[in-house]
Design an enzyme around this catalytic site. Structure first.
Site, PDB file in Angstrom:
ATOM      1  N   VAL A  16      78.200  13.408  59.532  1.00 37.62           N
ATOM      2  CA  VAL A  16      76.811  13.464  59.046  1.00 37.62           C
ATOM      3  C   VAL A  16      76.587  12.460  57.925  1.00 37.62           C
ATOM      4  CG1 VAL A  16      75.142  14.942  57.843  1.00 37.62           C
ATOM      5  CG2 VAL A  16      76.427  15.837  59.777  1.00 37.62           C
ATOM      6  N   LYS A  40      90.093   7.526  53.264  1.00 32.55           N
ATOM      7  CA  LYS A  40      88.860   7.278  54.018  1.00 32.55           C
ATOM      8  C   LYS A  40      88.008   6.217  53.317  1.00 32.55           C
ATOM      9  CE  LYS A  40      86.940  10.862  56.416  1.00 32.55           C
ATOM     10  NZ  LYS A  40      86.128  12.058  56.689  1.00 32.55           N
ATOM     11  N   GLU A 150      70.536  19.035  58.842  1.00 31.48           N
ATOM     12  CA  GLU A 150      70.774  17.934  59.781  1.00 31.48           C
ATOM     13  C   GLU A 150      70.876  18.477  61.207  1.00 31.48           C
ATOM     14  OE1 GLU A 150      70.876  14.517  59.319  1.00 31.48           O
ATOM     15  OE2 GLU A 150      70.830  14.792  61.486  1.00 31.48           O
ATOM     16  N   PHE A 151      70.259  17.770  62.156  1.00 30.07           N
ATOM     17  CA  PHE A 151      70.264  18.238  63.551  1.00 30.07           C
ATOM     18  C   PHE A 151      70.922  17.244  64.499  1.00 30.07           C
ATOM     19  CE2 PHE A 151      66.682  20.200  61.362  1.00 30.07           C
ATOM     20  CZ  PHE A 151      66.885  21.537  61.657  1.00 30.07           C
ATOM     21  N   LEU A 152      71.582  16.212  63.970  1.00 31.33           N
ATOM     22  CA  LEU A 152      72.134  15.179  64.861  1.00 31.33           C
ATOM     23  C   LEU A 152      73.176  15.759  65.813  1.00 31.33           C
ATOM     24  CD1 LEU A 152      75.273  14.393  63.992  1.00 31.33           C
ATOM     25  CD2 LEU A 152      74.121  13.210  62.158  1.00 31.33           C
ATOM     26  N   GLU A 154      76.692  14.720  67.741  1.00 32.00           N
ATOM     27  CA  GLU A 154      77.735  13.696  67.838  1.00 32.00           C
ATOM     28  C   GLU A 154      77.652  13.066  69.229  1.00 32.00           C
ATOM     29  OE1 GLU A 154      81.552  15.328  66.714  1.00 32.00           O
ATOM     30  OE2 GLU A 154      80.703  16.131  64.874  1.00 32.00           O
ATOM     31  N   GLY A 256      82.119  24.148  72.098  1.00 30.51           N
ATOM     32  CA  GLY A 256      83.064  23.998  70.992  1.00 30.51           C
ATOM     33  C   GLY A 256      82.419  23.104  69.953  1.00 30.51           C
ATOM     34  N   CYS A 259      80.120  22.540  64.986  1.00 28.70           N
ATOM     35  CA  CYS A 259      78.904  23.237  64.543  1.00 28.70           C
ATOM     36  C   CYS A 259      78.670  24.585  65.216  1.00 28.70           C
ATOM     37  CB  CYS A 259      77.694  22.333  64.758  1.00 28.70           C
ATOM     38  SG  CYS A 259      77.700  20.932  63.644  1.00 28.70           S
ATOM     39  N   ARG A 326      87.329  19.458  66.843  1.00 32.07           N
ATOM     40  CA  ARG A 326      87.183  20.745  66.181  1.00 32.07           C
ATOM     41  C   ARG A 326      86.657  21.784  67.182  1.00 32.07           C
ATOM     42  NH1 ARG A 326      84.179  18.649  60.755  1.00 32.07           N
ATOM     43  NH2 ARG A 326      83.295  17.181  62.254  1.00 32.07           N
TER      44      ARG A 326
HETATM   45  N1  LIG Z   1      79.121  16.983  62.821  1.00 33.78           N
HETATM   46  C1  LIG Z   1      77.949  17.359  63.286  1.00 33.78           C
HETATM   47  O1  LIG Z   1      77.623  17.145  64.462  1.00 33.78           O
HETATM   48  C2  LIG Z   1      76.949  18.045  62.377  1.00 33.78           C
HETATM   49  C3  LIG Z   1      75.600  18.118  62.778  1.00 33.78           C
HETATM   50  C4  LIG Z   1      74.707  18.767  61.934  1.00 33.78           C
HETATM   51  C5  LIG Z   1      75.134  19.345  60.751  1.00 33.78           C
HETATM   52  N2  LIG Z   1      76.456  19.263  60.403  1.00 33.78           N
HETATM   53  C6  LIG Z   1      76.872  19.856  59.138  1.00 33.78           C
HETATM   54  O2  LIG Z   1      77.048  18.798  58.195  1.00 33.78           O
HETATM   55  C7  LIG Z   1      78.144  19.084  57.324  1.00 33.78           C
HETATM   56  C8  LIG Z   1      79.166  17.967  57.401  1.00 33.78           C
HETATM   57  O3  LIG Z   1      79.701  17.939  58.716  1.00 33.78           O
HETATM   58  P1  LIG Z   1      80.625  16.730  59.206  1.00 33.78           P
HETATM   59  O4  LIG Z   1      80.915  16.984  60.642  1.00 33.78           O
HETATM   60  O5  LIG Z   1      80.009  15.459  58.800  1.00 33.78           O
HETATM   61  O6  LIG Z   1      81.928  17.027  58.319  1.00 33.78           O
HETATM   62  P2  LIG Z   1      83.210  16.100  58.137  1.00 33.78           P
HETATM   63  O7  LIG Z   1      84.350  17.024  57.981  1.00 33.78           O
HETATM   64  O8  LIG Z   1      83.254  15.060  59.209  1.00 33.78           O
HETATM   65  O9  LIG Z   1      82.941  15.335  56.754  1.00 33.78           O
HETATM   66  C9  LIG Z   1      82.937  15.961  55.513  1.00 33.78           C
HETATM   67  C10 LIG Z   1      83.362  14.931  54.458  1.00 33.78           C
HETATM   68  O10 LIG Z   1      83.163  15.488  53.166  1.00 33.78           O
HETATM   69  C11 LIG Z   1      84.224  15.059  52.345  1.00 33.78           C
HETATM   70  N3  LIG Z   1      84.308  15.938  51.161  1.00 33.78           N
HETATM   71  C12 LIG Z   1      84.784  17.201  51.087  1.00 33.78           C
HETATM   72  N4  LIG Z   1      84.657  17.669  49.820  1.00 33.78           N
HETATM   73  C13 LIG Z   1      84.064  16.688  49.101  1.00 33.78           C
HETATM   74  C14 LIG Z   1      83.645  16.573  47.743  1.00 33.78           C
HETATM   75  N5  LIG Z   1      83.800  17.580  46.884  1.00 33.78           N
HETATM   76  N6  LIG Z   1      83.077  15.418  47.338  1.00 33.78           N
HETATM   77  C15 LIG Z   1      82.911  14.386  48.208  1.00 33.78           C
HETATM   78  N7  LIG Z   1      83.279  14.445  49.508  1.00 33.78           N
HETATM   79  C16 LIG Z   1      83.846  15.575  49.941  1.00 33.78           C
HETATM   80  C17 LIG Z   1      85.439  15.101  53.249  1.00 33.78           C
HETATM   81  O11 LIG Z   1      86.505  14.329  52.744  1.00 33.78           O
HETATM   82  C18 LIG Z   1      84.836  14.543  54.538  1.00 33.78           C
HETATM   83  O12 LIG Z   1      84.950  13.144  54.603  1.00 33.78           O
HETATM   84  C19 LIG Z   1      78.665  20.459  57.770  1.00 33.78           C
HETATM   85  O13 LIG Z   1      78.057  21.442  56.988  1.00 33.78           O
HETATM   86  C20 LIG Z   1      78.205  20.563  59.194  1.00 33.78           C
HETATM   87  O14 LIG Z   1      78.036  21.897  59.617  1.00 33.78           O
HETATM   88  C21 LIG Z   1      77.373  18.619  61.179  1.00 33.78           C
END
Ligand SMILES: NC(=O)c1ccc[n+]([C@@H]2O[C@H](COP(=O)([O-])OP(=O)(O)OC[C@H]3O[C@@H](n4cnc5c(N)ncnc54)[C@H](O)[C@@H]3O)[C@@H](O)[C@H]2O)c1
Length: 429
Positions: A16, A40, A150-152, A154, A256, A259, A326
């Site tokens: 995201v 990263k 966020e609604f994206l 992957e 799976g 989300c 995941r």
């Molecule tokens: N992946 C999706 O498709 C998607 C879609 C909509 C919403 N979301 C939501 O968005 C959020 C993020 O999801 P994601 O898939 O991008 O997660 P992700 O695990 O890919 O990324 C999270 C990032 O946050 C970093 N992080 C953790 N603690 C931190 C801190 N204290 N300071 C700075 N960085 C920190 C991690 O190192 C990691 O790089 C979640 O709540 C998820 O539910 C995800």
């Protein structure tokens, strides 16, 4: 000429965070990205992208001059007043959302009337209010708070950023809600301005509803298998009803990803914590777990005991066009097959590295055909386009057995059968 959009910070550079950063950089903002993962950040600074998302590395490269990556929050706070939070919120052992990363970000905030936390992470309804209370208690009440879920999806995340079905902005009438709405304005999407709790609930309810649709059609598929109906025909007939719609009516071996499983469970737990028993979501989760395991029964129907049998999994990622493993159905399936004594072989076009970290005892192959060589059965787990293009006559020539289980109803049934193989789909008698 209109002024450039304001600079922003993005905290958390995962799926995201990176898409948000690249998207707003494309719209003209300077973006200050912060992550605690130093490895990263080093990769991103070197122009490499740690995740697979179509078009993302190209877009980040195209707007490199507007993007900075750091482990330090300081420069971001200096240059941006809107701090988009995109850290992970995985499930805890109880099914509640783990908000420790969100709290770590909140704890690192200064007392500043000039900044706002813009929550992109998916959090339970009530989190914004709790954070605002905690900030006030710590004398940092001047920090504004906006919920902007966020609604994206992957695999099509950049398109989803550019053309969202809606933008939801929940706030308490501070300057920050207007500023976030203004940033998204060039996208021309319908805007839902609401309060923080409702914005949080829009996200959870949307994911729970989509997951419910999937579990519903999976149950219809299972009944079709007993009654002789073809679920693909049923879904087509249902989907043409505009009250129902065609999307998320695809039967398969369960949902799976990072989300749906955690968000459905978080909403169920959230309801439970308030004393309300959300019965429907309990069933959605249970149906999904059983659906992943039904493949084993299909294999046993044709092969008998699976001890010593080689089963090839085509695809491992939780869906095509991502390397995200995941909560992928492949994890449960591989473990179940191994428990039955089968040898599991697998091939995925991009998720192998992620899969190796999460699976043990699985043999990884370099191509679909290599993976199928000597296999007693093949299971389509992830409908990557390259699997729909497999030459089944060539596959039949290298397989030891003849069974193909199409876990996503994505293969050409006639082509599989035409190659002399047995086809087993989902909900297709
Ligand atoms: N992946 C999706 O498709 C998607 C879609 C909509 C919403 N979301 C939501 O968005 C959020 C993020 O999801 P994601 O898939 O991008 O997660 P992700 O695990 O890919 O990324 C999270 C990032 O946050 C970093 N992080 C953790 N603690 C931190 C801190 N204290 N300071 C700075 N960085 C920190 C991690 O190192 C990691 O790089 C979640 O709540 C998820 O539910 C995800």
């Amino acid at each position: 000429m209109s002024a450039a959009p304001e600079p922003i910070a993005v905290i958390g550079t995962g799926y995201v965070g990176l898409v948000t950063a690249a998207g707003f950089a494309e719209l003209g903002s300077d973006v200050w990205c912060v992550d605690i993962d130093a490895e990263k950040v080093a990769l991103l600074r070197a122009g490499e992208v740690p995740i697979y998302e179509p078009g993302l590395s190209e877009l980040l490269a195209a707007h490199r001059e507007r993007l900075r990556f750091s482990t330090e929050l300081g420069p971001a706070l200096e240059h941006a007043r809107l701090l988009f939070v995109a850290v992970g919120t995985p499930a805890t052992y109880s099914g509640d959302a783990d908000l420790s990363a969100v709290h770590a970000v909140v704890d690192s905030m200064p007392d500043s009337g000039g900044h706002a936390l813009v929550m992109k992470s998916t959090v339970p309804c009530g989190t914004g209010a709790a954070i605002s209370r905690a900030l006030v208690a710590r004398g940092r009440g001047a920090l504004a708070y906006v919920s902007c879920p966020e609604f994206l999806k992957e695999g099509s995340a950049l398109e989803d950023f550019r053309h969202p079905d809606r933008v939801v902005v929940g706030d308490e009438g501070t300057w920050a809600g207007d500023a976030v709405a203004e940033l998204y304005a060039p996208l021309g999407a319908p805007l839902v301005r609401t309060d923080i709790a409702s914005a949080e609930m829009v996200k959870l309810a949307s994911n729970a509803f989509l997951a419910t649709k999937i579990s519903f059609i999976n149950e219809i598929a299972n009944v079709c298998e007993e009654t002789g109906a073809d679920v693909e025909e049923v879904a087509r007939g249902m989907g043409l009803d505009e009250r129902i719609g065609t999307s998320f009516l695809r039967p398969g071996i369960g949902f799976g990803g990072s989300c749906f499983p955690k968000d459905v469970s978080a909403l169920k737990q959230l309801a439970g914590n308030t004393g309300y028993h959300f019965q429907l979501l309990g069933a959605v989760i249970e149906v999904n777990e059983l659906q992943k395991r039904r493949v084993v029964g299909k294999l046993q129907k044709h092969l008998g005991e699976l001890v010593g049998k080689t089963v090839t999994l085509l695809g491992l990622a939780f869906k095509p066009n991502t390397d995200d493993m995941r909560e992928a159905s492949s994890l449960v399936l591989a473990a179940r097959l191994q428990a039955e004594g089968a040898h599991v072989r697998a091939y995925d076009p991009v998720a192998e590295d992620e899969a190796r970290e999460r699976m043990t005892g699985v043999e990884f192959a370099d191509s679909a055909l290599d993976a199928l060589a000597g296999a007693d059965a093949a299971v389509l787990v992830t409908e990557w386009p390259e699997f729909t293009e497999i030459e089944w006559s060539a596959a039949a020539g290298v397989m030891a057995g003849t069974l193909v289980v199409d876990g996503r109803n994505a293969l050409d049934r006639d082509a599989v059968r035409g190659a002399g193989l047995i086809y087993e789909g989902v909900g297709r008698a």
